[in-house]
Design an enzyme around this catalytic site. Structure first.
Site, short mmCIF file in Angstrom:
data_model
loop_
_atom_site.label_atom_id
_atom_site.label_comp_id
_atom_site.label_asym_id
_atom_site.label_seq_id
_atom_site.Cartn_x
_atom_site.Cartn_y
_atom_site.Cartn_z
N GLU A 37 0.81 -1.22 0.00
CA GLU A 37 0.00 0.00 0.00
C GLU A 37 0.84 1.27 0.00
O GLU A 37 0.32 2.35 -0.27
CB GLU A 37 -0.95 -0.01 1.21
CG GLU A 37 -1.99 -1.11 1.14
CD GLU A 37 -2.81 -1.26 2.40
OE1 GLU A 37 -3.97 -1.71 2.30
OE2 GLU A 37 -2.31 -0.93 3.50
N GLY A 49 -12.70 -4.14 1.82
CA GLY A 49 -13.79 -4.95 1.30
C GLY A 49 -15.04 -4.12 1.17
O GLY A 49 -15.35 -3.29 2.03
N MET A 81 -9.31 -2.61 8.51
CA MET A 81 -8.81 -2.90 9.85
C MET A 81 -8.03 -1.76 10.52
O MET A 81 -7.48 -1.98 11.61
CB MET A 81 -7.93 -4.16 9.80
CG MET A 81 -8.68 -5.38 9.29
SD MET A 81 -7.67 -6.88 9.11
CE MET A 81 -7.37 -7.31 10.82
N GLU A 82 -7.97 -0.59 9.91
CA GLU A 82 -7.16 0.49 10.50
C GLU A 82 -7.83 1.86 10.54
O GLU A 82 -7.49 2.69 11.39
CB GLU A 82 -5.84 0.64 9.71
CG GLU A 82 -4.90 -0.55 9.79
CD GLU A 82 -5.24 -1.64 8.78
OE1 GLU A 82 -4.94 -2.81 9.07
OE2 GLU A 82 -5.81 -1.30 7.71
N ASP A 95 -12.15 -6.59 -2.66
CA ASP A 95 -13.01 -7.78 -2.58
C ASP A 95 -14.38 -7.36 -2.09
O ASP A 95 -14.60 -6.20 -1.73
CB ASP A 95 -12.39 -8.82 -1.64
CG ASP A 95 -12.23 -8.29 -0.22
OD1 ASP A 95 -13.20 -8.37 0.55
OD2 ASP A 95 -11.13 -7.78 0.10
#
Length: 246
Positions: free
Chosen positions: A13, A79, A175-176, A199
């Site tokens: 990333e 996602g 997640m962050e 996704d």
């Protein structure tokens, strides 16, 4: 002076950004490497924080305390929680909240952090506007603005996806972002989260994620560079206005 802090969870990333940075120096803090230089002419610090909320919040605070950033961007992949957001599309955060912070038995809303005055941490309106323009320049017609839902969970089951949608109303899950948003909010630092969809956060995620993560990460990095350029142009305009006023 505008100084942009940029956080990505994984090497994939941030590697495109690091390749494009100039006049780079590196410092190491708490196991993470902070690369300081210029990106599109703008003073910037880029760091790979690692996966998860604690890693993300720690890096965000170090950027504030040790590098004097004035703006913060979290770039990366996510996602999709909305059928209209397809793989490769881009999401700009209007705000971010946790989908796994649960103090409801003490009378708090799901996602509400005790002591905070908001459930979802609002992104800076001007950064959202600039980020949207940057995203549309990179991938026209494939950008949305909405809520980012964060938690320490890779979502790969429809049941988990449906629960997160019901709890947060988010358009993507990762997640962050909310941890970085909370840190920026408490420090008074304007922020925005940029996400490229890798996704569908359902039963196909385990197959789609490794297939599309590199494409999505590169696209998000391109938007981050375009945003840095827009911030630099804004800084130059403001400087010219001040000088002409003198």
């Amino acid at each position: 002076m505008t100084k942009l802090g940029i956080i990505g969870a994984m090497r994939i990333e941030v590697e495109t950004l690091l390749e494009k940075m100039e006049n780079v120096t590196m410092e190491k803090h708490a196991w993470s490497e902070y690369y300081e230089g210029t990106l599109e002419g703008l003073p910037a610090v880029v760091v790979q924080c690692g996966v998860g909320k604690v890693n993300a919040a720690m890096c965000a605070q170090i950027l504030c305390d040790c590098f004097g950033i004035t703006h913060l961007v979290n770039t990366g992949i996510a996602g999709s929680l909305d059928a209209k957001l397809d793989i490769g599309d881009l999401l700009i955060s209007c705000d971010a909240m946790y989908h796994d912070f649960d103090c409801v038995h003490f009378g708090y809303e799901m996602g509400k952090v005790p002591g905070m005055d908001v459930v979802a941490f609002p992104a800076d309106e001007e950064m959202v506007r600039l980020a949207y323009a940057a995203a549309e320049a990179v991938n026209p017609g494939h950008t949305a603005i909405g809520r980012v839902a964060s938690g320490d969970l890779f979502v790969a089951e429809k049941a988990a996806k449906d629960r997160i949608i019901a709890v947060t109303g988010g358009l993507c899950t990762e997640m962050e972002g909310a941890a970085i948003a909370q840190t920026a909010y408490r420090n008074g630092i304007p922020f925005v989260i940029l996400r490229a969809i890798s996704d569908k956060a359902d039963d196909s995620a385990e197959m789609d994620y490794p297939t599309f993560e590199a494409i999505a990460a590169k696209r998000c990095a391109q938007v981050t560079m375009a945003l840095a350029q827009k911030l630099q142009e804004k800084t130059e305009r403001n400087s010219n206005s001040i000088n002409s006023g003198q």
